[in-house]
Design a protein around this motif. Structure first.
Motif, mmCIF file in Angstrom:
data_model
loop_
_atom_site.group_PDB
_atom_site.id
_atom_site.type_symbol
_atom_site.label_atom_id
_atom_site.label_comp_id
_atom_site.label_asym_id
_atom_site.label_seq_id
_atom_site.Cartn_x
_atom_site.Cartn_y
_atom_site.Cartn_z
ATOM 1 N N THR A 152 -7.017 8.947 5.866
ATOM 2 C CA THR A 152 -7.935 9.238 4.780
ATOM 3 C C THR A 152 -7.424 8.592 3.507
ATOM 4 N N ILE A 153 -8.275 7.810 2.851
ATOM 5 C CA ILE A 153 -7.917 7.218 1.575
ATOM 6 C C ILE A 153 -8.563 8.024 0.456
ATOM 7 N N SER A 154 -7.843 8.195 -0.639
ATOM 8 C CA SER A 154 -8.370 8.886 -1.800
ATOM 9 C C SER A 154 -7.806 8.243 -3.052
ATOM 10 N N ARG A 155 -8.439 8.523 -4.174
ATOM 11 C CA ARG A 155 -8.058 7.899 -5.427
ATOM 12 C C ARG A 155 -8.083 8.920 -6.545
ATOM 13 N N TYR A 156 -7.037 8.906 -7.357
ATOM 14 C CA TYR A 156 -6.939 9.752 -8.534
ATOM 15 C C TYR A 156 -7.004 8.819 -9.734
ATOM 16 N N ASN A 157 -8.190 8.652 -10.283
ATOM 17 C CA ASN A 157 -8.411 7.655 -11.317
ATOM 18 C C ASN A 157 -7.592 7.906 -12.579
ATOM 19 N N ALA A 158 -7.393 9.160 -12.935
ATOM 20 C CA ALA A 158 -6.682 9.489 -14.161
ATOM 21 C C ALA A 158 -5.242 8.988 -14.139
ATOM 22 N N LYS A 159 -4.687 8.791 -12.968
ATOM 23 C CA LYS A 159 -3.324 8.303 -12.842
ATOM 24 C C LYS A 159 -3.253 6.907 -12.236
ATOM 25 N N ASN A 160 -4.408 6.253 -12.088
ATOM 26 C CA ASN A 160 -4.465 4.925 -11.469
ATOM 27 C C ASN A 160 -3.694 4.904 -10.155
ATOM 28 N N THR A 161 -3.955 5.889 -9.351
ATOM 29 C CA THR A 161 -3.200 6.084 -8.125
ATOM 30 C C THR A 161 -4.137 6.172 -6.922
ATOM 31 N N VAL A 162 -3.720 5.572 -5.828
ATOM 32 C CA VAL A 162 -4.444 5.670 -4.571
ATOM 33 C C VAL A 162 -3.502 6.236 -3.522
ATOM 34 N N TYR A 163 -4.043 7.044 -2.624
ATOM 35 C CA TYR A 163 -3.262 7.688 -1.585
ATOM 36 C C TYR A 163 -3.809 7.302 -0.216
ATOM 37 N N LEU A 164 -2.950 7.330 0.755
ATOM 38 C CA LEU A 164 -3.352 7.159 2.138
ATOM 39 C C LEU A 164 -2.693 8.259 2.956
ATOM 40 N N GLN A 165 -3.493 9.226 3.374
ATOM 41 C CA GLN A 165 -3.012 10.286 4.245
ATOM 42 C C GLN A 165 -3.137 9.805 5.685
ATOM 43 N N MET A 166 -2.027 9.767 6.383
ATOM 44 C CA MET A 166 -1.986 9.253 7.743
ATOM 45 C C MET A 166 -1.592 10.387 8.682
ATOM 46 N N ASN A 167 -2.505 10.760 9.553
ATOM 47 C CA ASN A 167 -2.276 11.810 10.530
ATOM 48 C C ASN A 167 -2.321 11.230 11.935
ATOM 49 N N SER A 168 -1.806 11.991 12.876
ATOM 50 C CA SER A 168 -1.802 11.581 14.283
ATOM 51 C C SER A 168 -1.272 10.168 14.450
ATOM 52 N N LEU A 169 -0.148 9.910 13.826
ATOM 53 C CA LEU A 169 0.409 8.562 13.829
ATOM 54 C C LEU A 169 0.814 8.126 15.231
ATOM 55 N N LYS A 170 0.623 6.853 15.481
ATOM 56 C CA LYS A 170 0.944 6.231 16.757
ATOM 57 C C LYS A 170 1.975 5.139 16.547
ATOM 58 N N PRO A 171 2.744 4.801 17.573
ATOM 59 C CA PRO A 171 3.706 3.703 17.425
ATOM 60 C C PRO A 171 3.069 2.408 16.949
ATOM 61 N N GLU A 172 1.834 2.144 17.336
ATOM 62 C CA GLU A 172 1.165 0.929 16.914
ATOM 63 C C GLU A 172 0.796 0.924 15.432
ATOM 64 N N ASP A 173 0.971 2.049 14.745
ATOM 65 C CA ASP A 173 0.793 2.087 13.301
ATOM 66 C C ASP A 173 2.014 1.560 12.555
ATOM 67 N N THR A 174 3.093 1.318 13.261
ATOM 68 C CA THR A 174 4.309 0.818 12.638
ATOM 69 C C THR A 174 4.046 -0.525 11.973
ATOM 70 N N ALA A 175 4.350 -0.615 10.690
ATOM 71 C CA ALA A 175 4.092 -1.824 9.918
ATOM 72 C C ALA A 175 4.611 -1.627 8.511
ATOM 73 N N VAL A 176 4.618 -2.709 7.755
ATOM 74 C CA VAL A 176 4.797 -2.617 6.321
ATOM 75 C C VAL A 176 3.420 -2.443 5.704
ATOM 76 N N TYR A 177 3.278 -1.424 4.892
ATOM 77 C CA TYR A 177 2.006 -1.113 4.265
ATOM 78 C C TYR A 177 2.032 -1.567 2.806
ATOM 79 N N TYR A 178 0.991 -2.295 2.414
ATOM 80 C CA TYR A 178 0.903 -2.870 1.083
ATOM 81 C C TYR A 178 -0.292 -2.296 0.334
ATOM 82 N N CYS A 179 -0.065 -1.940 -0.900
ATOM 83 C CA CYS A 179 -1.130 -1.498 -1.780
ATOM 84 C C CYS A 179 -1.759 -2.702 -2.470
#
Length: 122
Positions: free
Chosen positions: A68-95
């Protein structure tokens, strides 16, 4: 200039959860879109999720229902909630952010964070 700083990566077991955060700072007039990309070894960088100023959200098919992606505009911040993670999700994540830097120039400029490692063990 604009800086994006990611945090929240780490090592988790399959089925676990992580939340990534990305805070933008610097010369910002507005942020029209923010998103998360990832790159695994030997693979191309791919879009994971994005959210625009009109709250249009896109997800990669591989993460729909889990992330789930969400954004808090007042802080210029974006979040990525990652659930049920799988080994294939392994990576470098870039904003990523599409930024209007000045009231005098309404062009969008593309900025990237330094990346945060997410490792999911099986």
């Amino acid at each position: 200039q604009v800086q994006l700083v990611e945090s929240g990566g780490g090592l988790v077991q399959a089925g676990g959860s992580l939340r990534l955060s990305c805070a933008a700072s610097g010369s910002i007039f507005s942020i029209n879109a923010m998103g998360w990309y990832r790159q695994a070894p030997g693979k191309q960088r791919e879009l994971v999720a994005s959210i625009t100023s009109d709250v249009t959200i896109n997800y990669a098919d591989s993460v729909k229902g889990r992330f789930t992606i969400s954004r808090y505009n007042a802080k210029n911040t974006v979040y990525l909630q990652m659930n049920s993670l799988k080994p294939e999700d392994t990576a470098v994540y870039y904003c990523n952010a599409e930024v209007v830097t000045s009231i005098w120039d309404n062009r969008e400029y593309d900025y990237w964070g330094q990346g945060t490692q997410v490792t999911v063990s099986s």
